[in-house]
Design a protein around this motif. Structure first.
Motif, short mmCIF file in Angstrom:
data_model
loop_
_atom_site.label_atom_id
_atom_site.label_comp_id
_atom_site.label_asym_id
_atom_site.label_seq_id
_atom_site.Cartn_x
_atom_site.Cartn_y
_atom_site.Cartn_z
N UNK A 72 13.22 -50.86 42.44
CA UNK A 72 12.82 -49.72 43.26
C UNK A 72 11.31 -49.49 43.19
N UNK A 73 10.75 -49.55 41.99
CA UNK A 73 9.31 -49.33 41.84
C UNK A 73 8.50 -50.35 42.63
N UNK A 74 8.98 -51.58 42.67
CA UNK A 74 8.25 -52.66 43.34
C UNK A 74 8.49 -52.73 44.84
N UNK A 75 9.48 -52.00 45.35
CA UNK A 75 9.85 -52.20 46.75
C UNK A 75 9.89 -50.93 47.60
N UNK A 76 9.65 -49.76 47.02
CA UNK A 76 9.64 -48.55 47.83
C UNK A 76 8.33 -47.82 47.60
N UNK A 77 8.03 -46.85 48.48
CA UNK A 77 6.76 -46.14 48.38
C UNK A 77 6.82 -45.06 47.30
N UNK A 78 5.68 -44.51 46.99
CA UNK A 78 5.54 -43.55 45.89
C UNK A 78 6.36 -42.29 46.13
N UNK A 79 6.34 -41.79 47.36
CA UNK A 79 7.06 -40.55 47.66
C UNK A 79 8.56 -40.71 47.46
N UNK A 80 9.10 -41.83 47.91
CA UNK A 80 10.52 -42.08 47.75
C UNK A 80 10.88 -42.25 46.28
N UNK A 81 10.00 -42.91 45.53
CA UNK A 81 10.26 -43.10 44.10
C UNK A 81 10.28 -41.77 43.37
N UNK A 82 9.43 -40.84 43.80
CA UNK A 82 9.42 -39.50 43.19
C UNK A 82 10.76 -38.80 43.43
N UNK A 83 11.34 -38.99 44.59
CA UNK A 83 12.64 -38.38 44.89
C UNK A 83 13.74 -39.01 44.04
N UNK A 84 13.67 -40.33 43.85
CA UNK A 84 14.66 -41.00 43.01
C UNK A 84 14.58 -40.48 41.58
N UNK A 85 13.37 -40.34 41.06
CA UNK A 85 13.19 -39.84 39.70
C UNK A 85 13.74 -38.41 39.58
N UNK A 86 13.48 -37.60 40.62
CA UNK A 86 13.97 -36.21 40.60
C UNK A 86 15.50 -36.17 40.58
N UNK A 87 16.14 -37.05 41.36
CA UNK A 87 17.61 -37.09 41.39
C UNK A 87 18.16 -37.55 40.05
N UNK A 88 17.52 -38.57 39.45
CA UNK A 88 17.97 -39.06 38.14
C UNK A 88 17.94 -37.93 37.11
N UNK A 89 16.86 -37.15 37.14
CA UNK A 89 16.77 -36.04 36.18
C UNK A 89 17.89 -35.03 36.39
N UNK A 90 18.19 -34.70 37.66
CA UNK A 90 19.24 -33.73 37.93
C UNK A 90 20.63 -34.28 37.63
N UNK A 91 20.81 -35.59 37.76
CA UNK A 91 22.09 -36.19 37.33
C UNK A 91 22.29 -35.98 35.84
N UNK A 92 21.24 -36.22 35.07
CA UNK A 92 21.34 -36.03 33.62
C UNK A 92 21.50 -34.54 33.28
N UNK A 93 20.79 -33.69 33.99
CA UNK A 93 20.91 -32.25 33.76
C UNK A 93 22.32 -31.76 34.08
N UNK A 94 22.90 -32.27 35.17
CA UNK A 94 24.27 -31.89 35.54
C UNK A 94 25.27 -32.41 34.51
N UNK A 95 25.01 -33.59 33.98
CA UNK A 95 25.89 -34.14 32.93
C UNK A 95 25.87 -33.24 31.71
N UNK A 96 24.69 -32.76 31.31
CA UNK A 96 24.59 -31.89 30.14
C UNK A 96 25.26 -30.53 30.39
N UNK A 97 25.16 -30.03 31.61
CA UNK A 97 25.84 -28.77 31.93
C UNK A 97 27.35 -28.93 31.82
N UNK A 98 27.84 -30.11 32.21
CA UNK A 98 29.27 -30.36 32.10
C UNK A 98 29.71 -30.45 30.64
#
Length: 516
Positions: free
Chosen positions: A281-307
């Protein structure tokens, strides 16, 4: 400065001269060079000729920088070649369109538009382009076909080329090219460099760093280290909880990625390791899209901890909306490199809460909301000096990946609505300081949201009693809630009232009104 860096700086400097030839067509230098070297075309289509001057040859050789890092912002569509120009991705350094189909007579983007409205001709687009490209085109907003098409530099916020942004772009392109041939250790170093440069909260980058180093406490790792616990995933209870499973393989996680505006289908993913997927992903998508992917990954982990710790099970459809909202708030209010300047302190005694306008003046609050399915929704509330309601409205738009574009669409909807109900003595308020600051400074913005900036500048010029102001979210709460409610009632209007769920916020704002 090393040789490579010096060469990059010289190319960036020469590209600046080429940019001026594009953006200043009436200058004496442009007219002279055009008459001599490209009388029947433009700078980007100019070719080498015999007996060229050294200066012109140097500028022409640096034109690749502009071609690689620019795209076309669509206005009338009459200057953009469908098959040769970069316009679909609305990003620099992107791939072009597919090859022109046989027996296709369309050449200019204008021919793909509806003749009567600021819309695409969907039937033509679906016939000419493959499904992916057709989808991308239909997502591009057409704001005003009377405006010219604009070449836009992707490396700056306002879309105008600068030597600094050109230099960094050249260095980044060179680094990305070299990384393809580097060893795995060098690739790892490049990953960290990209990761720490992302405009995301530090805790997001830190989570990715820990994940790639297998340093987060998933149950499978804890079990292997002798900690007595159930190693199964707390959601599916069917597989051992590993980093790969949490972020990619769990069915709940797959629904998160597919429900997001990125619409990633991980069932088709051939990369079996989280590290390999992030690297790709880092090598094939633009910076803005990568920022969104990182944000989603964080919320996936945050949602896992809430569960795990709070027994709170969030639906997968909500995760990306939460991620993008928090990313937006950080990028709007938390960017240390952009000093905060309140462009609208005038006439607002307390801008931390809603304040009434002067008598005989109305106030329109507007905000935008990105839904989990990739649509932008805007909400507008129009009030009098006593806090009473004149009206409210909602609008919806097909998804746009750019946050500023979503906010601009909301402002554009507000201007449309005010003209429709014939109200011009209005103070506009919104919580996007970038857009308000650009309007106040009458900035030239070449990106798509700049067309709304220009429209608002004209609106304010034609209506001397009108104004636009920045306010924080706390002073724009009613419009924010209207934008969220727009998911339930899109493209609706209310006269002298608002939806019932918005009324408590209106009443709270009225409590700040001082009786006359």
């Amino acid at each position: 400065m090393g040789f490579r860096n010096l060469r990059a700086f010289n190319e960036a400097l020469l590209a600046k001269q080429g940019w001026r030839l594009i953006t200043q067509p009436n200058s004496l230098v442009t007219q002279i060079l055009k008459a001599k070297y490209y009388p029947k075309g433009d700078f980007l289509t100019a070719t080498h000729k015999q007996n060229m001057s050294y200066t012109w040859r140097s500028i022409l050789q640096a034109s690749w920088v502009i071609k690689k890092g620019s795209y076309w912002t669509i206005g009338s569509g009459q200057d953009i070649n469908i098959w040769e120009d970069n316009w679909i991705q609305q990003k620099g350094n992107s791939t072009g369109t597919s090859s022109k189909p046989n027996n296709c007579g369309f050449t200019k983007v204008k021919e793909l538009m509806d003749n009567n409205y600021n819309e695409w001709n969907a039937s033509i687009i679906n016939q000419v382009f493959n499904p992916y490209e057709a989808h991308m085109i239909l997502q591009i907003p057409i704001l005003d076909k009377t405006q010219p098409d604009t070449l836009t530099w992707d490396g700056t916020r306002d879309g105008t080329y600068s030597v600094k942004s050109g230099y960094h772009a050249i260095i980044d392109w060179a680094n990305n090219s070299n990384s393809n041939n580097a060893t795995s250790s060098n690739c790892s170093m490049e990953i960290w460099k990209v990761l720490w440069k992302l405009n995301v909260p530090p805790k997001h980058s830190h989570l990715i760093w820990r994940s790639l180093r297998n340093a987060i406490p998933v149950k499978g790792s804890l079990f292997k280290r002798g900690i007595r616990c159930d190693p199964l995933c707390p959601r599916c209870l069917d597989h051992v909880e590993t980093i790969q499973h949490v972020f990619m393989d769990c069915e709940w996680t797959k629904k998160v990625w597919f429900a997001s505006p990125l619409t990633l289908n991980l069932n088709l993913n051939y990369l079996t390791e989280f590290y390999d997927w992030i690297t790709y992903m880092i090598n094939n998508i633009d910076k803005e899209c990568m920022e969104k992917i990182v944000a989603i990954i964080y919320e996936i982990w945050n949602a896992r901890n809430q569960l795990v710790f709070q027994e709170k099970d969030l639906p997968p459809q909500e995760i990306s909306a939460i991620a993008f909202r928090r990313l937006h708030e950080y990028q709007t209010y938390g960017e240390k490199q952009i000093p905060f300047q309140n462009p609208v302190a005038k006439g607002c005694s307390n801008n931390t809460r809603w304040s009434p306008p002067l008598r005989d003046i109305l106030k329109a609050n507007v905000d935008a909301h990105l839904s989990s399915d990739g649509h932008w929704f805007s909400g507008m509330v129009l009030r009098r000096s006593d806090g009473s309601i004149v009206g409210a409205a909602t609008r919806s738009h097909k998804g746009s990946s750019e946050i500023l574009m979503g906010e601009a669409l909301g402002l554009n909807d507000a201007l449309d609505w005010l003209e429709k109900i014939d109200e011009h003595q209005v103070i506009l308020e919104m919580d996007s300081q970038t857009i308000v600051k650009a309007i106040k400074e009458k900035a030239i913005v070449r990106k798509n949201w700049g067309r709304v900036v220009r429209r608002c500048i004209v609106f304010l010029g034609e209506n001397p009693n009108a104004d636009i102001r920045w306010v924080p979210r706390s002073a724009n709460r009613a419009a924010h809630e209207m934008a969220k409610w727009a998911e339930h009632e899109p493209n609706s209007e209310w006269s002298n009232c608002v939806p019932t769920c918005i009324w408590p916020f209106i009443q709270k704002d009225k409590g700040f009104v001082t009786p006359v």
